[in-house]
Enzyme design. Structure first.
Site, PDB file in Angstrom:
ATOM      1  CB  THR A  98      17.477   7.605 -45.363  1.00 34.51           C
ATOM      2  OG1 THR A  98      16.159   8.110 -45.269  1.00 34.51           O
ATOM      3  CG2 THR A  98      18.430   8.791 -45.385  1.00 34.51           C
ATOM      4  CE  LYS A 110      22.078   7.336 -43.658  1.00 29.51           C
ATOM      5  NZ  LYS A 110      22.825   6.185 -43.081  1.00 29.51           N
TER       6      LYS A 110
HETATM    7  P1  NAD Z   1      19.095   3.071 -34.984  1.00 27.08           P
HETATM    8  O1  NAD Z   1      19.243   4.456 -34.457  1.00 27.08           O
HETATM    9  O2  NAD Z   1      18.048   2.185 -34.427  1.00 27.08           O
HETATM   10  O3  NAD Z   1      20.482   2.280 -34.824  1.00 27.08           O
HETATM   11  C1  NAD Z   1      21.714   2.865 -35.078  1.00 27.08           C
HETATM   12  C2  NAD Z   1      22.783   1.969 -34.465  1.00 27.08           C
HETATM   13  O4  NAD Z   1      24.072   2.559 -34.760  1.00 27.08           O
HETATM   14  C3  NAD Z   1      22.698   1.860 -32.943  1.00 27.08           C
HETATM   15  O5  NAD Z   1      22.851   0.507 -32.549  1.00 27.08           O
HETATM   16  C4  NAD Z   1      23.857   2.706 -32.435  1.00 27.08           C
HETATM   17  O6  NAD Z   1      24.396   2.247 -31.211  1.00 27.08           O
HETATM   18  C5  NAD Z   1      24.858   2.539 -33.575  1.00 27.08           C
HETATM   19  N1  NAD Z   1      25.790   3.671 -33.656  1.00 27.08           N
HETATM   20  C6  NAD Z   1      25.497   4.991 -33.648  1.00 27.08           C
HETATM   21  N2  NAD Z   1      26.629   5.721 -33.722  1.00 27.08           N
HETATM   22  C7  NAD Z   1      27.656   4.832 -33.812  1.00 27.08           C
HETATM   23  C8  NAD Z   1      29.054   4.970 -33.920  1.00 27.08           C
HETATM   24  N3  NAD Z   1      29.641   6.193 -33.961  1.00 27.08           N
HETATM   25  N4  NAD Z   1      29.816   3.862 -34.000  1.00 27.08           N
HETATM   26  C9  NAD Z   1      29.244   2.625 -33.950  1.00 27.08           C
HETATM   27  N5  NAD Z   1      27.917   2.433 -33.820  1.00 27.08           N
HETATM   28  C10 NAD Z   1      27.136   3.533 -33.742  1.00 27.08           C
HETATM   29  O7  NAD Z   1      18.955   3.244 -36.541  1.00 27.08           O
HETATM   30  P2  NAD Z   1      18.082   2.406 -37.601  1.00 27.08           P
HETATM   31  O8  NAD Z   1      16.735   2.979 -37.664  1.00 27.08           O
HETATM   32  O9  NAD Z   1      18.278   0.974 -37.339  1.00 27.08           O
HETATM   33  O10 NAD Z   1      18.839   2.816 -38.954  1.00 27.08           O
HETATM   34  C11 NAD Z   1      19.983   2.095 -39.386  1.00 27.08           C
HETATM   35  C12 NAD Z   1      20.497   2.705 -40.673  1.00 27.08           C
HETATM   36  O11 NAD Z   1      19.480   2.655 -41.671  1.00 27.08           O
HETATM   37  C13 NAD Z   1      20.893   4.173 -40.559  1.00 27.08           C
HETATM   38  O12 NAD Z   1      22.044   4.376 -41.336  1.00 27.08           O
HETATM   39  C14 NAD Z   1      19.703   4.925 -41.123  1.00 27.08           C
HETATM   40  O13 NAD Z   1      20.117   6.146 -41.693  1.00 27.08           O
HETATM   41  C15 NAD Z   1      19.233   3.959 -42.184  1.00 27.08           C
HETATM   42  N6  NAD Z   1      17.794   4.014 -42.516  1.00 27.08           N
HETATM   43  C16 NAD Z   1      16.862   3.958 -41.505  1.00 27.08           C
HETATM   44  C17 NAD Z   1      15.500   3.941 -41.854  1.00 27.08           C
HETATM   45  C18 NAD Z   1      14.426   3.868 -40.782  1.00 27.08           C
HETATM   46  O14 NAD Z   1      13.253   4.006 -41.115  1.00 27.08           O
HETATM   47  N7  NAD Z   1      14.750   3.610 -39.539  1.00 27.08           N
HETATM   48  C19 NAD Z   1      15.117   4.014 -43.192  1.00 27.08           C
HETATM   49  C20 NAD Z   1      16.109   4.080 -44.199  1.00 27.08           C
HETATM   50  C21 NAD Z   1      17.446   4.063 -43.826  1.00 27.08           C
HETATM   51  O1  DAU Z   2      12.331   7.922 -44.530  1.00 26.58           O
HETATM   52  C1  DAU Z   2      13.315   7.175 -43.861  1.00 26.58           C
HETATM   53  C2  DAU Z   2      13.590   7.780 -42.511  1.00 26.58           C
HETATM   54  O2  DAU Z   2      12.454   7.518 -41.700  1.00 26.58           O
HETATM   55  C3  DAU Z   2      14.851   7.262 -41.862  1.00 26.58           C
HETATM   56  O3  DAU Z   2      15.957   7.621 -42.638  1.00 26.58           O
HETATM   57  C4  DAU Z   2      15.011   7.831 -40.447  1.00 26.58           C
HETATM   58  O4  DAU Z   2      16.149   7.252 -39.816  1.00 26.58           O
HETATM   59  C5  DAU Z   2      13.766   7.492 -39.659  1.00 26.58           C
HETATM   60  O5  DAU Z   2      13.857   8.087 -38.374  1.00 26.58           O
HETATM   61  C6  DAU Z   2      12.512   7.990 -40.373  1.00 26.58           C
HETATM   62  O6  DAU Z   2      12.423   9.435 -40.353  1.00 26.58           O
HETATM   63  P1  DAU Z   2      11.035  10.189 -40.071  1.00 26.58           P
HETATM   64  O7  DAU Z   2      11.329  11.531 -39.552  1.00 26.58           O
HETATM   65  O8  DAU Z   2      10.117  10.068 -41.215  1.00 26.58           O
HETATM   66  O9  DAU Z   2      10.460   9.225 -38.887  1.00 26.58           O
HETATM   67  P2  DAU Z   2       9.740   9.532 -37.487  1.00 26.58           P
HETATM   68  O10 DAU Z   2       9.278   8.225 -36.963  1.00 26.58           O
HETATM   69  O11 DAU Z   2      10.567  10.392 -36.607  1.00 26.58           O
HETATM   70  O12 DAU Z   2       8.466  10.386 -37.933  1.00 26.58           O
HETATM   71  C7  DAU Z   2       7.533   9.866 -38.864  1.00 26.58           C
HETATM   72  C8  DAU Z   2       6.496  10.955 -39.115  1.00 26.58           C
HETATM   73  O13 DAU Z   2       5.710  11.131 -37.909  1.00 26.58           O
HETATM   74  C9  DAU Z   2       7.096  12.308 -39.414  1.00 26.58           C
HETATM   75  O14 DAU Z   2       6.277  12.982 -40.361  1.00 26.58           O
HETATM   76  C10 DAU Z   2       7.047  13.052 -38.080  1.00 26.58           C
HETATM   77  C11 DAU Z   2       5.808  12.466 -37.430  1.00 26.58           C
HETATM   78  N1  DAU Z   2       5.841  12.382 -35.932  1.00 26.58           N
HETATM   79  C12 DAU Z   2       6.916  11.769 -35.365  1.00 26.58           C
HETATM   80  C13 DAU Z   2       6.994  11.644 -33.987  1.00 26.58           C
HETATM   81  C14 DAU Z   2       8.186  10.980 -33.341  1.00 26.58           C
HETATM   82  C15 DAU Z   2       4.780  12.838 -35.164  1.00 26.58           C
HETATM   83  O15 DAU Z   2       3.790  13.374 -35.704  1.00 26.58           O
HETATM   84  N2  DAU Z   2       4.861  12.723 -33.810  1.00 26.58           N
HETATM   85  C16 DAU Z   2       5.929  12.153 -33.182  1.00 26.58           C
HETATM   86  O16 DAU Z   2       5.941  12.105 -31.919  1.00 26.58           O
END
Ligand code: NAD
Ligand code: DAU
Length: 349
Positions: free
Chosen positions: A130, A159
């Protein structure tokens, strides 16, 4: 033929990546996921009977199980996404994040080393990370691959630690690795603890829209399918040992984004202009809330010719439509434990 282990393939990005890889390539895809609250096999129904797809329910910390999976499926490559991913939850329970994100990653690396060390040449450990590892851009600028790590939440610290272990295993033992650090993803199948699906769901049900602090924090949004296309190109074309930042140059203040979602939803739901925005409620800020994230994607764009395929406006429209058309998915993931989580996190804010 590659036999790729995708970890976390039942989560938001992982499920999109499993579908992308099965559509684009003729590889065997083994999805290992422990199905935490964030993992959902309903995200994968369209490919669950694909002949090249195998699901294993299991934990990345379970080395005995990993050994079995590597042996049974002759795993050639790993794309590692399994993680605890929500910052707010990491503030409540940091140890869970260390356990899964740090120890889980090291377990996987150990097993790759055990199975691949005789001949690393045809193997790859791809670590999905991330932009949050770089900290917060309070004084302008962009995250480049050379930006020093400065994680500031338990999630980003876990991370960052996992990234360090991946690089350490590359330098110490020679495991072939690649790492990408992506900005905020959005799209279908995202668990509604995250900003965009949470707001869409609350707007739909005319519930308060909880904006943390003053809503001034900035995030850089990328459509999840474009993240998958970037992973694909890095997986296939980048040099071993390299890191790429992925993002679409698309910064939004949270409050502006929430207003935009309200506008789109008013139109789609036939509400009066401005009606949904009345639901906006400023709530207590997230502890240690990072001000701004912004990726400089020059390296992946120029070296690997990657670009996002759609604009944010198109992506948001598609995303809102998907959540409106998939009420059952939303109902299923918001039943049970979700309400307890929601009450705990938002009741006293
Ligand atoms: P998510 O929370 O939607 O999914 C995570 C998945 O991992 C789930 O299916 C969960 O069951 C599985 N998991 C958790 N713990 C586990 C374990 N111990 N063993 C096996 N499986 C397990 O997450 P996401 O948003 O899809 O993110 C996926 C990856 O991408 C993460 O590594 C996150 O750090 C990274 N990432 C996310 C974002 C974002 O915006 N969501 C951005 C950049 C990087
Ligand atoms: O930048 C990449 C990351 O983005 C990933 O690595 C993470 O897994 C992913 O969860 C995300 O993190 P953020 O904290 O940026 O995402 P989130 O959706 O939780 O929040 C986005 C922004 O919105 C953050 O500034 C917090 C704000 N927020 C979030 C929630 C859930 C609110 O204002 N209200 C809310 O209820």
């Amino acid at each position: 033929m590659k036999n790729i282990l995708i970890t976390g393939g039942a989560g938001f990005i992982g499920s999109h990546l499993v579908k992308w890889m099965l559509k684009k390539h003729d590889y065997k895809i083994v999805n290992l996921d422990s199905l935490t609250y964030a993992g959902n096999l309903q995200n994968l129904t369209e490919i669950e009977n694909h002949p090249n797809y195998h699901f294993v329910k299991g934990d990345i910390r379970d080395e005995a199980l990993l050994n079995e999976v590597f042996k049974a499926h002759d795993i050639t490559d790993v794309i590692h996404l399994a993680a605890e991913s929500h910052v707010d939850r990491s503030i409540e329970n940091p140890l869970e994040f260390i356990n899964t994100n740090v120890l889980g990653t090291v377990s996987l690396l150990n097993v790759c080393r055990k199975f691949w060390s005789e001949n690393y040449a045809d193997h790859l450990f791809y670590h999905v990370s991330t932009d949050e590892v770089y900290g917060s851009l309070d004084d302008g600028g962009f995250f480049k691959e050379s930006t020093a790590y400065d994680p500031r939440s338990p999630y980003s610290a876990s991370k960052a630690s996992s990234d360090h272990f991946v690089r350490a295993y590359h330098h110490t033992y020679g495991i072939p690795i690649k790492i990408s650090n992506c900005s905020n993803n959005y799209g279908s199948f995202q668990f509604p603890e995250k900003l965009i699906p949470l707001m869409i769901n609350n707007i739909k049900h005319k519930k308060p829209l909880p904006v943390y602090g003053k809503g001034e924090n900035i995030r850089d949004w990328l459509w999840v399918v474009d993240h998958c296309s970037a992973i694909d190109v890095i997986f296939h074309e980048a040099a071993v040992g390299e890191t790429y930042n992925i993002g679409g140059i698309n910064e939004w203040k949270n409050i502006d984004l929430v207003h935009k979602l309200c506008e789109i939803m008013d139109e789609k739901l036939g509400r009066e202009k401005g009606e949904s925005a009345k639901l906006i409620t400023y709530v207590t800020d997230r502890a240690g809330h990072d001000l701004r994230y912004a990726i400089d994607p020059t390296k992946v764009e120029t070296e690997l010719n990657w670009k996002p395929s759609i604009t944010f406006e198109e992506g948001l429209e598609k995303t809102v439509e998907w959540y409106l058309e998939n009420e059952e998915w939303m109902r299923n993931v918001t039943s049970g434990n979700y309400m307890a989580y929601y009450d705990k996190m938002y009741k006293d804010r």
